[in-house]
Design a protein around this motif. Structure first.
Motif, PDB file in Angstrom:
ATOM      1  N   ASP A   1      74.892  57.047  18.989  1.00 35.97           N
ATOM      2  CA  ASP A   1      75.717  56.076  18.272  1.00 35.97           C
ATOM      3  C   ASP A   1      76.966  55.773  19.091  1.00 35.97           C
ATOM      4  O   ASP A   1      77.535  56.664  19.714  1.00 35.97           O
ATOM      5  N   GLY A   2      77.339  54.523  19.101  1.00 41.97           N
ATOM      6  CA  GLY A   2      78.511  54.110  19.853  1.00 41.97           C
ATOM      7  C   GLY A   2      78.195  53.581  21.241  1.00 41.97           C
ATOM      8  O   GLY A   2      79.085  53.135  21.948  1.00 41.97           O
ATOM      9  N   ALA A   3      76.923  53.658  21.632  1.00 47.00           N
ATOM     10  CA  ALA A   3      76.535  53.101  22.933  1.00 47.00           C
ATOM     11  C   ALA A   3      76.634  51.579  22.876  1.00 47.00           C
ATOM     12  O   ALA A   3      76.683  50.983  21.804  1.00 47.00           O
TER      13      ALA A   3
ATOM     14  N   ASP B   1      73.579  46.556  23.771  1.00 46.80           N
ATOM     15  CA  ASP B   1      72.413  46.140  24.549  1.00 46.80           C
ATOM     16  C   ASP B   1      71.794  47.292  25.336  1.00 46.80           C
ATOM     17  O   ASP B   1      70.913  47.086  26.171  1.00 46.80           O
ATOM     18  N   ALA B   2      72.223  48.523  25.061  1.00 45.44           N
ATOM     19  CA  ALA B   2      71.679  49.694  25.757  1.00 45.44           C
ATOM     20  C   ALA B   2      70.255  49.979  25.284  1.00 45.44           C
ATOM     21  O   ALA B   2      69.910  49.712  24.125  1.00 45.44           O
ATOM     22  N   PRO B   3      69.430  50.526  26.152  1.00 44.73           N
ATOM     23  CA  PRO B   3      68.086  50.906  25.719  1.00 44.73           C
ATOM     24  C   PRO B   3      68.171  52.042  24.696  1.00 44.73           C
ATOM     25  O   PRO B   3      69.125  52.822  24.700  1.00 44.73           O
ATOM     26  N   ALA B   4      67.176  52.128  23.847  1.00 42.89           N
ATOM     27  CA  ALA B   4      67.115  53.210  22.858  1.00 42.89           C
ATOM     28  C   ALA B   4      66.731  54.524  23.517  1.00 42.89           C
ATOM     29  O   ALA B   4      67.099  55.597  23.039  1.00 42.89           O
ATOM     30  N   GLU B   5      65.981  54.435  24.607  1.00 43.80           N
ATOM     31  CA  GLU B   5      65.497  55.646  25.264  1.00 43.80           C
ATOM     32  C   GLU B   5      65.360  55.414  26.765  1.00 43.80           C
ATOM     33  O   GLU B   5      65.018  54.313  27.205  1.00 43.80           O
ATOM     34  N   VAL B   6      65.613  56.469  27.527  1.00 41.90           N
ATOM     35  CA  VAL B   6      65.450  56.471  28.975  1.00 41.90           C
ATOM     36  C   VAL B   6      64.577  57.677  29.327  1.00 41.90           C
ATOM     37  O   VAL B   6      64.797  58.770  28.808  1.00 41.90           O
TER      38      VAL B   6
ATOM     39  N   MET C   1      50.348  61.242  47.155  1.00 40.94           N
ATOM     40  CA  MET C   1      51.566  60.470  47.038  1.00 40.94           C
ATOM     41  C   MET C   1      52.111  60.625  45.620  1.00 40.94           C
ATOM     42  O   MET C   1      51.457  60.282  44.645  1.00 40.94           O
ATOM     43  N   THR C   2      53.308  61.158  45.493  1.00 41.52           N
ATOM     44  CA  THR C   2      53.968  61.327  44.199  1.00 41.52           C
ATOM     45  C   THR C   2      54.579  60.005  43.761  1.00 41.52           C
ATOM     46  O   THR C   2      55.154  59.282  44.575  1.00 41.52           O
ATOM     47  N   ILE C   3      54.445  59.714  42.483  1.00 42.79           N
ATOM     48  CA  ILE C   3      55.046  58.517  41.901  1.00 42.79           C
ATOM     49  C   ILE C   3      56.098  58.973  40.906  1.00 42.79           C
ATOM     50  O   ILE C   3      55.794  59.754  39.991  1.00 42.79           O
ATOM     51  N   GLN C   4      57.311  58.509  41.087  1.00 44.44           N
ATOM     52  CA  GLN C   4      58.416  58.842  40.194  1.00 44.44           C
ATOM     53  C   GLN C   4      58.941  57.550  39.595  1.00 44.44           C
ATOM     54  O   GLN C   4      59.179  56.582  40.312  1.00 44.44           O
ATOM     55  N   LEU C   5      59.109  57.566  38.270  1.00 48.08           N
ATOM     56  CA  LEU C   5      59.464  56.351  37.544  1.00 48.08           C
ATOM     57  C   LEU C   5      60.643  56.579  36.611  1.00 48.08           C
ATOM     58  O   LEU C   5      60.785  57.654  36.032  1.00 48.08           O
ATOM     59  N   CYS C   6      61.440  55.545  36.458  1.00 48.79           N
ATOM     60  CA  CYS C   6      62.450  55.486  35.412  1.00 48.79           C
ATOM     61  C   CYS C   6      61.975  54.436  34.415  1.00 48.79           C
ATOM     62  O   CYS C   6      61.605  53.319  34.801  1.00 48.79           O
ATOM     63  N   VAL C   7      61.971  54.804  33.151  1.00 52.06           N
ATOM     64  CA  VAL C   7      61.497  53.917  32.093  1.00 52.06           C
ATOM     65  C   VAL C   7      62.635  53.704  31.101  1.00 52.06           C
ATOM     66  O   VAL C   7      63.203  54.672  30.581  1.00 52.06           O
ATOM     67  N   LEU C   8      62.977  52.456  30.853  1.00 54.29           N
ATOM     68  CA  LEU C   8      63.982  52.093  29.859  1.00 54.29           C
ATOM     69  C   LEU C   8      63.265  51.392  28.715  1.00 54.29           C
ATOM     70  O   LEU C   8      62.475  50.470  28.947  1.00 54.29           O
ATOM     71  N   LEU C   9      63.543  51.825  27.488  1.00 49.80           N
ATOM     72  CA  LEU C   9      62.848  51.292  26.310  1.00 49.80           C
ATOM     73  C   LEU C   9      63.843  50.803  25.274  1.00 49.80           C
ATOM     74  O   LEU C   9      64.764  51.534  24.890  1.00 49.80           O
ATOM     75  N   TRP C  10      63.643  49.591  24.802  1.00 47.44           N
ATOM     76  CA  TRP C  10      64.449  49.010  23.736  1.00 47.44           C
ATOM     77  C   TRP C  10      63.593  48.907  22.481  1.00 47.44           C
ATOM     78  O   TRP C  10      62.463  48.393  22.536  1.00 47.44           O
ATOM     79  N   ALA C  11      64.120  49.360  21.368  1.00 50.55           N
ATOM     80  CA  ALA C  11      63.399  49.302  20.096  1.00 50.55           C
ATOM     81  C   ALA C  11      63.580  47.943  19.439  1.00 50.55           C
ATOM     82  O   ALA C  11      64.610  47.270  19.611  1.00 50.55           O
TER      83      ALA C  11
END
Length: 97
Positions: free
Chosen positions: A45-47, A50-55, A1-11
């Protein structure tokens, strides 16, 4: 079973470089656990403020690979570094097409 994830990270304030450095270290462990980084994107810059720093889009070939990654002692040993750099993480399963 493959697991696929989206990860949002805020610094944490002023810790974007520390977040990137931490993620560089832990993402390097993925292959050892039948995982792979599909895509990594950093906010420009300009995002919205409240946007995450990384996706990230991450894929594991099995649940045991994902569990092994989470339990990897090299990863868990970095928890203080993670806590100092990352204010919030949202993680959810996705279907990559």
């Amino acid at each position: 079973m493959t697991i696929q994830l989206c990860v949002l990270l805020w610094a944490r304030p002023g810790a974007v470089d520390a977040l990137n450095a931490y993620e560089d270290k832990v993402l390097a462990l993925l292959a050892e656990h039948d995982g792979r980084l599909v895509q990594r994107a950093r906010t420009v810059d300009g995002a919205a403020p409240d946007a995450p720093a990384e996706v990230q889009l991450i894929e594991f070939r099995s649940r045991s690979g994902y569990d092994g990654f989470l339990a990897d002692p090299r990863r868990t040993a970095l928890s203080a570094e993670r806590d100092a750099a990352i204010a919030r993480t949202d993680l959810f399963p996705v279907a990559l097409t």
